[in-house]
Scaffold this motif. Structure first.
Motif, PDB file in Angstrom:
ATOM      1  N   PRO A   1      -6.244  -4.451   0.088  1.00  0.00           N
ATOM      2  CA  PRO A   1      -7.395  -3.650   0.517  1.00  0.00           C
ATOM      3  C   PRO A   1      -7.330  -2.199   0.059  1.00  0.00           C
ATOM      4  O   PRO A   1      -8.314  -1.478   0.195  1.00  0.00           O
ATOM      5  N   VAL A   2      -6.200  -1.778  -0.496  1.00  0.00           N
ATOM      6  CA  VAL A   2      -6.134  -0.406  -0.988  1.00  0.00           C
ATOM      7  C   VAL A   2      -7.181  -0.157  -2.067  1.00  0.00           C
ATOM      8  O   VAL A   2      -7.674   0.970  -2.227  1.00  0.00           O
ATOM      9  N   PHE A   3      -7.597  -1.211  -2.799  1.00  0.00           N
ATOM     10  CA  PHE A   3      -8.557  -1.016  -3.885  1.00  0.00           C
ATOM     11  C   PHE A   3      -9.990  -0.866  -3.380  1.00  0.00           C
ATOM     12  O   PHE A   3     -10.845  -0.338  -4.088  1.00  0.00           O
ATOM     13  N   ASP A   4     -10.261  -1.317  -2.168  1.00  0.00           N
ATOM     14  CA  ASP A   4     -11.518  -0.971  -1.504  1.00  0.00           C
ATOM     15  C   ASP A   4     -11.615   0.538  -1.358  1.00  0.00           C
ATOM     16  O   ASP A   4     -12.680   1.132  -1.529  1.00  0.00           O
ATOM     17  N   LEU A   5     -10.483   1.166  -1.081  1.00  0.00           N
ATOM     18  CA  LEU A   5     -10.406   2.600  -0.811  1.00  0.00           C
ATOM     19  C   LEU A   5     -10.480   3.454  -2.067  1.00  0.00           C
ATOM     20  O   LEU A   5     -11.157   4.485  -2.100  1.00  0.00           O
ATOM     21  N   ILE A   6      -9.802   3.034  -3.133  1.00  0.00           N
ATOM     22  CA  ILE A   6      -9.583   3.901  -4.300  1.00  0.00           C
ATOM     23  C   ILE A   6     -10.183   3.319  -5.575  1.00  0.00           C
ATOM     24  O   ILE A   6      -9.728   3.641  -6.671  1.00  0.00           O
ATOM     25  N   ALA A   7     -11.213   2.496  -5.451  1.00  0.00           N
ATOM     26  CA  ALA A   7     -11.710   1.724  -6.598  1.00  0.00           C
ATOM     27  C   ALA A   7     -11.955   2.547  -7.859  1.00  0.00           C
ATOM     28  O   ALA A   7     -11.475   2.166  -8.940  1.00  0.00           O
ATOM     29  N   PRO A   8     -12.686   3.665  -7.829  1.00  0.00           N
ATOM     30  CA  PRO A   8     -12.970   4.361  -9.092  1.00  0.00           C
ATOM     31  C   PRO A   8     -11.720   4.878  -9.798  1.00  0.00           C
ATOM     32  O   PRO A   8     -11.591   4.746 -11.021  1.00  0.00           O
ATOM     33  N   VAL A   9     -10.797   5.455  -9.024  1.00  0.00           N
ATOM     34  CA  VAL A   9      -9.575   5.987  -9.631  1.00  0.00           C
ATOM     35  C   VAL A   9      -8.678   4.858 -10.110  1.00  0.00           C
ATOM     36  O   VAL A   9      -8.108   4.909 -11.208  1.00  0.00           O
ATOM     37  N   ALA A  10      -8.553   3.799  -9.300  1.00  0.00           N
ATOM     38  CA  ALA A  10      -7.728   2.667  -9.700  1.00  0.00           C
ATOM     39  C   ALA A  10      -8.275   1.987 -10.944  1.00  0.00           C
ATOM     40  O   ALA A  10      -7.502   1.559 -11.819  1.00  0.00           O
TER      41      ALA A  10
ATOM     42  N   TYR B   1       0.828  -1.212   0.000  1.00  0.00           N
ATOM     43  CA  TYR B   1       0.000   0.000   0.000  1.00  0.00           C
ATOM     44  C   TYR B   1       0.864   1.266   0.000  1.00  0.00           C
ATOM     45  O   TYR B   1       0.378   2.360   0.259  1.00  0.00           O
ATOM     46  N   ASP B   2       2.147   1.098  -0.338  1.00  0.00           N
ATOM     47  CA  ASP B   2       3.073   2.230  -0.310  1.00  0.00           C
ATOM     48  C   ASP B   2       3.756   2.458  -1.658  1.00  0.00           C
ATOM     49  O   ASP B   2       3.913   3.600  -2.089  1.00  0.00           O
ATOM     50  N   THR B   3       4.141   1.372  -2.338  1.00  0.00           N
ATOM     51  CA  THR B   3       4.824   1.493  -3.635  1.00  0.00           C
ATOM     52  C   THR B   3       4.139   0.617  -4.680  1.00  0.00           C
ATOM     53  O   THR B   3       4.792   0.059  -5.552  1.00  0.00           O
ATOM     54  N   TYR B   4       2.819   0.502  -4.577  1.00  0.00           N
ATOM     55  CA  TYR B   4       2.110  -0.451  -5.450  1.00  0.00           C
ATOM     56  C   TYR B   4       2.160  -0.067  -6.913  1.00  0.00           C
ATOM     57  O   TYR B   4       2.119  -0.945  -7.780  1.00  0.00           O
ATOM     58  N   THR B   5       2.272   1.218  -7.239  1.00  0.00           N
ATOM     59  CA  THR B   5       2.350   1.589  -8.652  1.00  0.00           C
ATOM     60  C   THR B   5       3.543   0.926  -9.325  1.00  0.00           C
ATOM     61  O   THR B   5       3.407   0.290 -10.383  1.00  0.00           O
TER      62      THR B   5
ATOM     63  N   SER C   1      -1.508   9.133  -8.038  1.00  0.00           N
ATOM     64  CA  SER C   1      -2.313  10.173  -7.395  1.00  0.00           C
ATOM     65  C   SER C   1      -3.016   9.666  -6.141  1.00  0.00           C
ATOM     66  O   SER C   1      -3.455  10.455  -5.303  1.00  0.00           O
ATOM     67  N   THR C   2      -3.106   8.340  -5.996  1.00  0.00           N
ATOM     68  CA  THR C   2      -3.795   7.764  -4.842  1.00  0.00           C
ATOM     69  C   THR C   2      -2.866   7.462  -3.670  1.00  0.00           C
ATOM     70  O   THR C   2      -3.332   7.086  -2.595  1.00  0.00           O
ATOM     71  N   LEU C   3      -1.566   7.611  -3.850  1.00  0.00           N
ATOM     72  CA  LEU C   3      -0.611   7.145  -2.848  1.00  0.00           C
ATOM     73  C   LEU C   3      -0.727   7.895  -1.529  1.00  0.00           C
ATOM     74  O   LEU C   3      -0.646   7.284  -0.454  1.00  0.00           O
ATOM     75  N   ASP C   4      -0.918   9.200  -1.565  1.00  0.00           N
ATOM     76  CA  ASP C   4      -0.998   9.962  -0.315  1.00  0.00           C
ATOM     77  C   ASP C   4      -2.168   9.499   0.535  1.00  0.00           C
ATOM     78  O   ASP C   4      -2.052   9.344   1.759  1.00  0.00           O
ATOM     79  N   LEU C   5      -3.311   9.278  -0.090  1.00  0.00           N
ATOM     80  CA  LEU C   5      -4.480   8.801   0.649  1.00  0.00           C
ATOM     81  C   LEU C   5      -4.217   7.408   1.208  1.00  0.00           C
ATOM     82  O   LEU C   5      -4.513   7.133   2.380  1.00  0.00           O
ATOM     83  N   ALA C   6      -3.689   6.504   0.389  1.00  0.00           N
ATOM     84  CA  ALA C   6      -3.439   5.139   0.852  1.00  0.00           C
ATOM     85  C   ALA C   6      -2.453   5.127   2.013  1.00  0.00           C
ATOM     86  O   ALA C   6      -2.668   4.443   3.027  1.00  0.00           O
TER      87      ALA C   6
END
Length: 396
Positions: free
Chosen positions: A281-290, A261-265, A311-316
């Motif tokens: 579980p990061v995709f539960d959080l950011i599903a639309p953007v991911a 959940y830190d360097t997944y890109t 763009s989702t890393l800060d939130l995750a």
């Protein structure tokens, strides 16, 4: 304006977004990567979902808000994700007992069939008393009981490492025999899920070896023997470089599923030696953007994939911050943001974990999600965060 509190007690005025996400969900599965989204559950607000149970006694059974819980799975399927069910994101082993988990699996299986969604489900031994000794046969029977429910649900089995098995098995041959037996009963290639002793001390000596390298080699040997029955593996915790090394050691055709959940890109984008797929579980959080990012990757636009997912890393990183195993309370942020996003009409959790994160932490999660454009209705999200802050003592 919304008054956002910081941990030092200061307040910052924040102007919420007024632009809703306009992307139409696409439920077509991704083609460039296999992406599994472990889904959270929502507690029943009218149930006695007390934290941890009475002193010296077992925790009381926890009740779910089935409508909100299943609606969120439909949200993930609508964006093309495979739902990973009944894992720790769903409070498995932390409030969700086996009878409730079995009911969740059955209901999710029915929902998946109704919408054409893909489902993968955790198979474990948590119906066994963790404080009592168990035989090897006890562990196998517990696995088989759960595997039968998963098979009936039409789901891929995620066979999780078990402390009960670790207590009972002593030799590599005993571990191999158990997994031979389980993999012989799956009708779809399974995923093997191994949490290392750094997160679960009871897994010390897993695969019949005390040393990490010997255990890893025994694991790879097992995967190689059964590679036609194994879709992929997840091993955690691993740093990015260790993950890259391990995935190169897997036989061809066996995926490595990152839970990072830190360097997944970087891990999912891959390199000249290959890439990771994802079970996080990061995709539960950011599903639309991911989902937008994976559509770009499917279309061959790796640069846009990186831009969108980065763009989702800060939130995750914020939601998963904390010591230990991805922090025990990341689920609080998932359920909170889902409530703000309109996926439930209340913010109540199993084991009363809605109180497990501070007001400043959740307020910051709202700001990061809003800046990301994550909310389908930003006005609703702004209204609800104001409600939450007001009743939390931060007057708006």
């Amino acid at each position: 304006m919304i008054r956002i509190p910081a941990t030092d007690g200061t307040l910052t005025a924040y102007q919420p977004s007024s632009k809703a996400r306009s992307t139409t969900p696409d439920n077509t599965p991704f083609t460039s990567r296999s992406v599994l989204a472990p889904a959270h559950v929502v507690g029943d607000p009218l149930a006695a979902n007390e934290p941890f149970g009475p002193p010296l006694g077992p925790p009381p059974p926890q009740s779910l808000d089935w409508d909100a819980t299943l609606a969120f799975r439909r949200h993930l399927w609508a964006h093309g994700f495979t739902v990973a069910e009944a894992l720790d994101t769903a409070h498995r082993g932390a409030g969700l007992d086996w009878p409730t988990a079995a009911e969740l699996i059955r209901r999710s299986g029915a929902e998946a069939r109704a919408v054409g969604g893909k489902l993968a489900v955790g198979v474990w031994t948590d119906q066994l008393d963790p404080f009592s000794p168990h035989s090897l046969d006890d562990a196998v029977k517990a696995y088989e009981e759960q595997l039968e429910v998963v098979e009936e649900a039409g789901a891929t089995a995620i066979i999780q490492a078990s402390t009960a098995l670790a207590q009972a098995a002593r030799t590599p041959e005993e571990y191999a025999g158990v997994y031979d037996r389980l993999l012989g009963q799956t009708t779809r290639p399974a995923i093997l899920h191994w949490l290392l002793p750094e997160w679960v001390p009871g897994h010390t000596g897993y695969w019949g070896h005390a040393g990490h390298e010997e255990s890893t080699q025994a694991f790879i040997d097992l995967v190689t023997t059964h590679q036609d029955r194994i879709d992929g593996v997840k091993v955690a915790p691993l740093g990015p470089e260790h993950e890259r090394v391990l995935r190169r050691r897997l036989p061809d055709g066996v995926r490595f599923y990152t839970g990072d959940y830190d360097t997944y890109t970087d891990l999912i984008a891959g390199d000249e030696h290959g890439h990771s797929d994802a079970l996080s579980p990061v995709f539960d959080l950011i599903a639309p953007v991911a989902a937008e990012a994976f559509r770009s990757l499917d279309a061959g636009d790796a640069a846009d994939f990186r831009t969108r997912l980065d763009s989702t890393l800060d939130l995750a990183r914020h939601v998963f911050e904390g010591p230990g195993r991805s922090t025990l309370f990341f689920k609080t942020g998932l359920v909170f943001l889902a409530w703000l996003g309109g996926h439930a009409d209340h913010f109540r959790m199993v084991w009363a974990e809605q109180g497990a994160r501070s007001v400043p932490h959740l307020a910051q999660a709202y700001r990061l999600a809003d800046e990301l454009g994550l909310f389908p209705d930003p006005d609703l999200a702004a209204y609800r965060i104001r409600q939450y802050l007001d009743v939390s003592g931060v007057a708006q």
